[in-house]
Motif scaffolding. Structure first.
Motif, PDB file in Angstrom:
ATOM      1  N   VAL A   1      -4.328  -1.414   5.256  1.00 51.73           N
ATOM      2  CA  VAL A   1      -5.315  -0.392   4.872  1.00 51.73           C
ATOM      3  C   VAL A   1      -6.132  -0.047   6.108  1.00 51.73           C
ATOM      4  O   VAL A   1      -6.689  -0.937   6.760  1.00 51.73           O
TER       5      VAL A   1
ATOM      6  N   ARG B   1      -6.538   2.934   1.160  1.00 51.31           N
ATOM      7  CA  ARG B   1      -6.069   2.087   0.051  1.00 51.31           C
ATOM      8  C   ARG B   1      -5.617   2.974  -1.109  1.00 51.31           C
ATOM      9  O   ARG B   1      -6.361   3.830  -1.589  1.00 51.31           O
TER      10      ARG B   1
ATOM     11  N   ASN C   1       0.831  -1.217   0.000  1.00 53.41           N
ATOM     12  CA  ASN C   1       0.000   0.000   0.000  1.00 53.41           C
ATOM     13  C   ASN C   1       0.865   1.268   0.000  1.00 53.41           C
ATOM     14  O   ASN C   1       0.563   2.242   0.687  1.00 53.41           O
TER      15      ASN C   1
ATOM     16  N   ASN D   1      -4.826  -6.223   3.276  1.00 51.52           N
ATOM     17  CA  ASN D   1      -5.886  -5.654   4.118  1.00 51.52           C
ATOM     18  C   ASN D   1      -5.334  -5.031   5.397  1.00 51.52           C
ATOM     19  O   ASN D   1      -5.797  -3.986   5.835  1.00 51.52           O
TER      20      ASN D   1
ATOM     21  N   PRO E   1      -3.253  -3.977  -2.245  1.00 54.53           N
ATOM     22  CA  PRO E   1      -2.729  -3.665  -0.913  1.00 54.53           C
ATOM     23  C   PRO E   1      -3.227  -4.688   0.112  1.00 54.53           C
ATOM     24  O   PRO E   1      -4.408  -5.050   0.095  1.00 54.53           O
TER      25      PRO E   1
END
Ligand SMILES: O=C(O)CCC(=O)C(=O)O
Ligand SMILES: [Fe+2]
Length: 352
Positions: A318, A324, A278, A315, A313
Motif C-alpha cells: 500500500v 489500499r 492489494n 502494508n 492488504p
C-alpha cells in the motif's frame, strides 16, 4: 448480516432417481441466459504458463528467476496456472480420485450418512442456495475441513471405501507443502520476504477439501455444473478429472477452456490472496459446464488463512501509487457463504 434461510435440496443423483423430469427446474432458473453448450464447443483453450514447481527453488538463480517471471505473469493476468513437478506422485493423485469416485457411486442409503446440515457447508450434498432466483449447481460435493487435523469432523469422512480417510490425509499433507512453496514464491514475485503471505495465514494454514462429482446431464446447456464464482481461499490447488474437461476461466470478459494436463495440478488465486496482494494478483473467476456423455470428478483443496486471523492488504503493498483497495477482514469463509448462495460475489463487498 442476517443469514437467509436455505432452500433445501437433495444430492443431484438422488433427485434424478426420484423424478421423471429430465432436468428439474431448480437447476434451470436462469436457463434463458445460458448458452454454455454452444460456448463449450467454440471456446478457445486457455494458454497460460505451465510452472515447473521444482525450478521455483532451483539453486540456479537464472533458472529460478525465469520461472518466477512466468509465475508473476500468470498471477496478474489469469489468476491461475498449471503446475508440474510438484512432488505429488501420479499414484497418489489416482488414489485420491479413485476413493472419491468410490464414495460417490455408493448406494444412496450409505451416502446419506454423510449429508450436511442446513446452512452448514461441511458434509455431503448439493451447495447451499438462498434465493429463488439462483439455480442449484448440477454438482454433488463432499466438503471437508482437512487441516489442521483438530478441525476434522470425522463423522463426515466416509468409512467406505476403507482407504478413503488415509488417502485423503496423505494427499492433504502433500498439498500443504505445495501451498507453502507456492505462497512463498508468490511473495518473491512481489519483491517481498518469502514468508510475507504465510505470516498472514496466522498459526496455521486451513485446508478444506471439496470433492466435486458432476453426474451426466441430459441437457447440459440448461444448467450450471458450477455457477460462475471465484474461490474464497488464498489459493486453490485443484486436481482435475483425468479425462473429462469442463472447467472454464474468465479473462478480460472472455471464457477459456482449461485443458487437462496429465500429472499437473491446476492452481487458482482465491479472493483472500487478491485482498492480501492489494489487488495485484487476480482471483480467478471460473465456472464448470455439465456434460451429457460422461460424469466428471474433481478435487479442490482450498488453502486459506486461519479463521481467527485478520487479513488485509499487506502494508508493503500500500502506498501513494497503490492505495489500499480492500478492508481488513476476518473469517472470509463465512462471508463467502453469505454471498455466494444468493448469487453474489463477496469480494466486491470487501472493496473500500
Ligand atoms: O470442478 C472443477 O474443475 C472446479 C471446481 C471448483 O471451481 C470448485 O470446487 O470451487
Ligand atoms: Fe472454484
Amino acid at each position: 448480516m442476517q443469514v437467509a434461510p436455505e432452500i433445501p435440496s437433495k444430492p443431484v443423483q438422488d433427485i434424478l432417481a426420484s423424478t421423471s423430469e429430465d432436468v428439474p427446474d431448480i437447476f434451470t432458473r436462469d436457463a434463458g441466459k445460458l448458452s454454455l453448450a454452444a460456448d463449450s464447443t467454440t471456446l478457445p483453450w486457455m494458454d497460460c504458463p505451465i510452472i515447473d514447481f521444482s525450478l521455483l527453488s532451483s539453486p540456479d538463480a537464472v533458472e529460478a528467476k525465469e520461472e518466477l517471471t512466468k509465475l508473476s505473469y500468470a498471477l496478474v493476468s489469469w489468476g491461475s496456472f498449471q503446475v508440474m513437478n510438484h512432488g505429488i506422485t501420479d499414484s497418489l493423485m489416482d488414489g485420491v480420485r479413485e476413493v472419491s469416485k468410490e464414495f460417490f457411486i455408493l448406494p444412496a442409503e450409505e451416502r446419506k450418512k454423510y449429508l450436511r446440515a442446513a446452512n452448514d457447508p461441511e458434509g455431503y450434498g448439493n451447495d447451499t442456495v438462498m434465493s429463488q432466483n439462483v439455480p442449484h449447481n448440477w454438482n454433488d460435493r463432499l466438503y471437508l475441513n482437512v487441516f489442521p487435523e483438530d478441525q476434522r469432523k470425522l463423522g463426515f469422512w466416509p468409512q467406505i471405501p476403507s482407504n478413503f480417510r488415509g488417502t485423503l490425509h496423505e494427499f492433504t499433507m502433500k498439498v500443504k507443502q505445495v501451498n507453502e512453496t507456492l505462497v512463498q514464491a508468490m511473495a518473491r514475485c512481489l519483491g517481498l520476504e518469502d514468508n510475507s503471505f504465510l505470516e498472514e495465514y496466522g498459526d496455521s494454514v486451513r485446508v478444506t477439501a471439496r470433492i466435486n462429482f458432476y453426474p451426466k446431464c441430459p441437457f447440459p446447456e440448461l444448467v450450471h455444473a458450477s455457477r460462475t464464482h471465484s474461490d474464497a481461499s488464498a489459493i486453490t490447488i485443484l486436481l482435475q478429472d483425468k479425462q473429462v474437461e469442463g472447467l472454464q476461466v474468465l479473462k478480460d470478459d472472455n471464457w477459456f477452456k482449461v485443458p487437462i494436463i496429465p500429472s499437473a495440478l491446476f492452481v487458482n488465486v482465491g479472493d483472500q490472496m487478491e485482498i492480501m496482494s492489494n489487488g495485484i494478483f487476480k482471483s480467478a473467476v471460473h465456472r464448470v459446464v455439465a456434460n451429457s456423455e460422461r460424469e466428471r470428478l474433481s478435487l479442490a483443496m482450498f488453502c486459506s488463512p486461519d479463521h481467527e486471523k485478520e487479513i488485509g492488504p499487506l502494508n508493503k503493498l500500500v502506498n501513494e501509487n497503490q492505495p489500499r483497495l480492500y478492508k481488513t477482514i476476518k473469517t472470509y469463509g463465512e462471508i463467502f457463504f453469505r454471498y455466494h448462495p444468493k448469487g453474489e460475489r463477496p469480494i466486491t463487498a470487501m472493496r473500500i
